[in-house]
Design a protein around this motif. Structure first.
Motif, PDB file in Angstrom:
ATOM      1  N   ARG A  95       2.602  23.036  22.525  1.00 23.78           N
ATOM      2  CA  ARG A  95       2.607  22.538  21.144  1.00 23.78           C
ATOM      3  C   ARG A  95       3.910  22.922  20.434  1.00 23.78           C
ATOM      4  O   ARG A  95       4.254  22.317  19.427  1.00 23.78           O
ATOM      5  N   ALA A  98       5.946  20.076  20.072  1.00 25.08           N
ATOM      6  CA  ALA A  98       5.302  18.864  19.563  1.00 25.08           C
ATOM      7  C   ALA A  98       5.998  18.401  18.293  1.00 25.08           C
ATOM      8  O   ALA A  98       6.446  19.197  17.487  1.00 25.08           O
ATOM      9  N   VAL A 100       5.633  17.601  15.026  1.00 21.19           N
ATOM     10  CA  VAL A 100       4.559  17.964  14.103  1.00 21.19           C
ATOM     11  C   VAL A 100       4.093  16.757  13.299  1.00 21.19           C
ATOM     12  O   VAL A 100       2.904  16.544  13.103  1.00 21.19           O
ATOM     13  N   TYR A 103       1.766  14.682  15.302  1.00 22.02           N
ATOM     14  CA  TYR A 103       0.426  15.256  15.359  1.00 22.02           C
ATOM     15  C   TYR A 103      -0.322  14.998  14.061  1.00 22.02           C
ATOM     16  O   TYR A 103      -1.501  14.721  14.060  1.00 22.02           O
ATOM     17  N   VAL A 106      -2.025  11.733  13.891  1.00 22.46           N
ATOM     18  CA  VAL A 106      -3.249  11.559  14.676  1.00 22.46           C
ATOM     19  C   VAL A 106      -4.403  11.975  13.776  1.00 22.46           C
ATOM     20  O   VAL A 106      -4.618  13.143  13.528  1.00 22.46           O
ATOM     21  N   TYR A 108      -7.641  13.082  12.482  1.00 20.03           N
ATOM     22  CA  TYR A 108      -8.853  13.729  12.933  1.00 20.03           C
ATOM     23  C   TYR A 108      -9.875  13.568  11.812  1.00 20.03           C
ATOM     24  O   TYR A 108      -9.488  13.516  10.655  1.00 20.03           O
ATOM     25  N   SER A 110     -11.809  15.377  10.035  1.00 23.02           N
ATOM     26  CA  SER A 110     -11.597  16.286   8.904  1.00 23.02           C
ATOM     27  C   SER A 110     -10.696  17.435   9.319  1.00 23.02           C
ATOM     28  O   SER A 110     -11.162  18.547   9.527  1.00 23.02           O
ATOM     29  N   PRO A 111      -9.405  17.175   9.451  1.00 26.79           N
ATOM     30  CA  PRO A 111      -8.509  18.232   9.964  1.00 26.79           C
ATOM     31  C   PRO A 111      -8.461  19.468   9.081  1.00 26.79           C
ATOM     32  O   PRO A 111      -8.086  20.543   9.545  1.00 26.79           O
ATOM     33  N   GLU A 112      -8.865  19.346   7.831  1.00 30.98           N
ATOM     34  CA  GLU A 112      -8.785  20.508   6.933  1.00 30.98           C
ATOM     35  C   GLU A 112      -9.725  21.631   7.357  1.00 30.98           C
ATOM     36  O   GLU A 112      -9.569  22.761   6.934  1.00 30.98           O
ATOM     37  N   PHE A 113     -10.689  21.346   8.233  1.00 31.78           N
ATOM     38  CA  PHE A 113     -11.617  22.400   8.667  1.00 31.78           C
ATOM     39  C   PHE A 113     -10.967  23.364   9.647  1.00 31.78           C
ATOM     40  O   PHE A 113     -11.491  24.426   9.935  1.00 31.78           O
ATOM     41  N   ILE A 114      -9.854  22.951  10.238  1.00 29.54           N
ATOM     42  CA  ILE A 114      -9.325  23.722  11.347  1.00 29.54           C
ATOM     43  C   ILE A 114      -8.083  24.496  10.928  1.00 29.54           C
ATOM     44  O   ILE A 114      -7.177  23.931  10.345  1.00 29.54           O
ATOM     45  N   SER A 118       1.432  26.330  13.979  1.00 26.13           N
ATOM     46  CA  SER A 118       2.130  25.257  14.685  1.00 26.13           C
ATOM     47  C   SER A 118       2.673  25.739  16.019  1.00 26.13           C
ATOM     48  O   SER A 118       3.166  24.956  16.815  1.00 26.13           O
TER      49      SER A 118
ATOM     50  N   GLN B 253     -17.944  15.779  13.647  1.00 25.63           N
ATOM     51  CA  GLN B 253     -17.368  17.081  13.312  1.00 25.63           C
ATOM     52  C   GLN B 253     -18.221  17.764  12.240  1.00 25.63           C
ATOM     53  O   GLN B 253     -18.742  17.120  11.351  1.00 25.63           O
ATOM     54  N   PRO B 255     -18.104  21.244   9.489  1.00 24.69           N
ATOM     55  CA  PRO B 255     -17.040  22.025   8.864  1.00 24.69           C
ATOM     56  C   PRO B 255     -16.850  23.431   9.434  1.00 24.69           C
ATOM     57  O   PRO B 255     -15.759  23.979   9.368  1.00 24.69           O
ATOM     58  N   ASN B 258     -15.031  24.811  15.426  1.00 23.79           N
ATOM     59  CA  ASN B 258     -13.870  24.197  16.050  1.00 23.79           C
ATOM     60  C   ASN B 258     -14.262  23.310  17.225  1.00 23.79           C
ATOM     61  O   ASN B 258     -13.409  22.881  17.987  1.00 23.79           O
ATOM     62  N   LYS B 428      -7.756  17.941  17.525  1.00 26.32           N
ATOM     63  CA  LYS B 428      -6.364  17.565  17.253  1.00 26.32           C
ATOM     64  C   LYS B 428      -5.720  18.611  16.348  1.00 26.32           C
ATOM     65  O   LYS B 428      -6.394  19.330  15.614  1.00 26.32           O
ATOM     66  N   ASN B 430      -3.889  20.553  13.505  1.00 31.20           N
ATOM     67  CA  ASN B 430      -3.647  20.546  12.066  1.00 31.20           C
ATOM     68  C   ASN B 430      -2.784  21.763  11.769  1.00 31.20           C
ATOM     69  O   ASN B 430      -3.080  22.861  12.202  1.00 31.20           O
ATOM     70  N   ILE B 431      -1.715  21.580  11.063  1.00 27.22           N
ATOM     71  CA  ILE B 431      -0.731  22.653  10.930  1.00 27.22           C
ATOM     72  C   ILE B 431      -0.946  23.479   9.671  1.00 27.22           C
ATOM     73  O   ILE B 431      -1.099  22.954   8.582  1.00 27.22           O
TER      74      ILE B 431
END
Lengths: 258, 434
Positions: A95, A98, A100, A103, A106, A108, A110-114, A118, B253, B255, B258, B428, B430-431
């Motif tokens: 990564r 990658a 950024v 990425y 792409v 997802y 709800s990417p805010e959960f993760i 980087s 998903q 909340p 992961n 995927k 998330n930064i």
């Protein structure tokens, strides 16, 4: 009092700590010599530090883990990294190259959960490391040898020369010479037992760089076999791809192409 | 009128132990009703699906193996089968048998690890295999012997038991000789009795009673106990080819985790793993093993998740026998691997990892470079089912002290032998900068 030993996990596949449990013949004897006070994968009771030896598996990929490793260091007399993730950033360090923005696009659900960083970085980029055991996975025999050294108060020593030496000793036919197969052996550290050539294939560098590697002539060797450009970059950016010398070599090849 | 005092209770397990990977459990209850229940998977995601893009197909089995140190064979097998469907490769029957042997090795080592090191301490009141060895030395040593034989099978084909190196698209990089496998055969014969004893041992545990309405899912093959091939079937009527699984299953998903949750469309959670396989393929275990299974007193198919440990032990025994059968009829293939030819296309495969059906889908371009990868590991699929079991269990926990209630929750989770390291890899990126 028996030495207090801990096994910590960061971003990893669990395969290196599994080598303790795979030491079927030695496990119970080893367990009699130390007090495994923290090893959540194998024991439900976890005791607080300080620890005499902390084995650390996995790389740093989250803000929480970047803080946690500092506490582990503070509580541990010897900190030993086990495996490619802890020692070199692991396969997940891919990564680090990658794009950024790509990425981010792409989508997802709800990417805010993760929560993640980087980058995936080795433990030594965060804290002082006393000894590094290489390999993906580490070799069980090397793990036991290092443990025995530390328990007897001796500085652990593992060979760091190229796996080609071991490959010759084992009597393998050289896949490079005999078949023109690309092989990372000349620049890869010994320790696996030269498994890949024994199984008729080239080494893919899972034990990381040897201490006597010559990247310049290795890149020439690859080129003679027709491995150039993206193909050469991919081979170097593998399980230990984030290690400095391999990283710089791959980056240089990638830059040339552009 | 009786007083209606509100009684609140929280069970919080901050780090689930004796499981592979990192997870926590949170249950809040009021008046015996669950108000909040979360199996929180905080294992950091490693983004395999992202970095597989642009890699060469031929590298894929070495890369996906790294998703899991406990079940690398499963990842290699789902990967090569999916990619072979793109290349249109036909597998030599002898190579097919070797792959089955390879899987037997992994089932033996992974199941034996779970039975002895992760699960049995719960039933014997110990905190680890090490303390368990003080009182139950014989059982522990027996377990280590069986496990060692499983590792030896994987190493015979792949050089080592963790991240073995021999599997490739088309077969293996080198096929073992008959004499190499005959040493393995001797080792398997020596532990066969241990494997039978192990079934009886786990069946003698005080397994909690439960009878749940569960949809079990596994592969089913026309005439074998399923490992690398078959249709995806369920105890509630699903029967579909691997290319059609998206019509029946969906991911979503949540909340706090992961890992994605999976459900059967229009129904709900489902159950993968040894108990699902035994329930759906009992008739494929052979006369001797079905008779040993019946002697345990468990009525098969079993709707009690706590009987998973017995199903796991039965699969160890099956794998020992199957491995011996494969070795007995082994003739080395003419060539260890069918040649690889790059092609553009999409390939899917499901194989039976120790913890259940493992789905892979790859798209490649004409040079054989991976354009996209989708990997759905069994523990992610089991997650919603684990939570459903905990919901069933929770109201009964009120009468127990905290330590026991916590242990009962952990046991319910361990029924699934969750491999949490696997379950998260596909998110995927998330930064967030430090």
């Amino acid at each position: 009092m028996k030495p207090r030993v801990a096994v910590f996990k960061f971003a990893s596949c669990d395969g290196c700590q599994l080598q303790f449990l795979n030491a079927e013949d030695e496990l119970l004897r080893l367990a009699g010599q130390v007090d495994l006070v923290y090893f959540p994968e194998a024991r439900s009771r976890s005791l607080p530090g300080p620890y005499d030896i902390a084995f650390v598996e996995g790389s740093i990929t989250t803000p929480d883990d970047a803080r946690r490793i500092i506490r582990v260091r503070e509580e541990s007399r010897y900190l030993v990294t086990i495996g490619a993730c802890a020692t070199a950033g692991g396969i997940q360090a891919l990564r680090n190259w990658a794009d950024v923005e790509q990425y981010r696009r792409v989508v997802y659900p709800s990417p805010e959960f993760i929560s993640t960083l980087s980058t995936s970085t080795p433990i030594s980029e965060h804290v002082r490391v006393d000894f590094e055991v290489w390999g993906c996975p580490i070799d069980k025999g090397q793990l036991l040898a290092v443990t025995r050294s530390l328990l007897s108060g001796a500085k652990p020593v593992l060979p760091a020369y190229s796996v080609c030496m071991e490959c010759k000793r084992r009597g393998n036919v050289c896949v490079v010479v005999a078949r023109g197969e690309p092989c990372l052996g000349p620049v890869t550290r010994t320790g696996c037992g030269a498994l890949c050539p024994a199984l008729n294939r080239g080494c893919y560098g899972c034990f990381g760089p040897a201490n006597d590697e010559n990247m310049e002539s290795f890149v020439k060797l690859l080129a003679q076999q027709g491995v150039t450009g993206d193909d050469a970059v991919r081979r170097l950016r593998g399980i230990n791809g984030y290690v400095r010398l391999w990283r710089e070599t791959a980056d240089a090849i990638a830059a040339q192409k552009k | 009128m009786p007083s209606r005092r509100k009684r609140s209770r929280t069970i919080q397990v901050n780090y689930l132990t004796r499981a592979e990977g990192e997870a926590a459990l949170h249950i809040s209850m009021r008046d015996g009703e669950v108000v909040d229940l979360r199996l929180e998977i905080f294992e950091p995601p490693r983004f395999f699906e992202s970095f597989l893009r642009g890699r060469d197909s031929r590298e894929a089995p070495d890369l996906t193996a790294r998703i899991c140190g406990i079940c690398p064979v499963a990842y290699q097998m789902s990967t090569v089968h999916a990619l072979e469907r793109i290349c249109g490769i036909t597998i030599d029957p002898a190579v097919r048998a070797l792959r089955r042997l390879y899987y037997c090795g992994e089932w033996i080592e992974s199941h034996t690890l779970h039975i002895h090191m992760l699960a049995a301490p719960d039933f014997l009141g110990c905190d680890s295999i090490i303390t368990m060895a003080e009182k139950h030395r014989e059982a522990v040593e027996r377990g280590l012997r069986i496990k060692k034989a499983g590792n030896a099978i994987v190493a015979a084909l792949g050089g080592r038991s963790v991240h073995p190196v021999g599997a490739c698209i088309g077969g293996f990089t080198r096929a073992p000789g008959r004499e190499q496998l005959s040493a393995l055969r001797d080792q398997l014969l020596r532990i066969r009795g241990d494997a039978v004893e192990c079934v009886r041992w786990v069946a003698s545990f005080d397994l909690p009673a439960a009878n749940r309405d569960i949809e079990f899912v596994s592969l089913r093959h026309p005439d074998e106990y399923p490992m690398n091939e078959g249709r995806v079937v369920s105890s509630k009527g699903v029967d579909v080819d691997v290319d059609g699984v998206d019509d029946f299953f969906e991911e979503h998903q949540v909340p706090y985790s992961n890992a994605l949750h999976c459900k059967v469309k229009g129904r709900g959670p489902y159950f993968l793993g040894p108990l699902a396989r035994v329930n759906l393929n009992f008739d494929r275990l052979g006369a001797e093993i079905t008779s040993i299974a019946r002697e345990t007193g468990i009525s098969w198919p079993s709707s009690n998740p706590y009987t998973s440990i017995v199903a796991r032990a039965l699969e160890v025994l099956y794998s020992v026998d199957e491995a011996i059968r494969i070795i007995d009829s082994y003739r080395p293939p003419d060539r260890p691997a069918a040649p690889f030819e790059a092609r553009a296309g999409v390939g899917r495969a499901v194989t039976e990892a120790p913890r259940g059906s493992l789905y892979h889908e790859f798209e490649t371009d004409e040079r054989g470079l991976i354009r996209s990868a989708r990997i759905v590991p069994p523990t992610a699929q089991n997650q919603a089912r684990i939570e459903a079991d905990l919901r069933d269990l929770a109201p009964g926990l009120a009468q127990h002290p905290q330590a026991l209630a916590t242990r009962m929750c952990e046991m319910a989770i361990r029924n699934y032998d969750p491999c949490i390291s696997c379950s998260t890899h596909f998110l995927k990126l998330n930064i967030e900068e430090l």
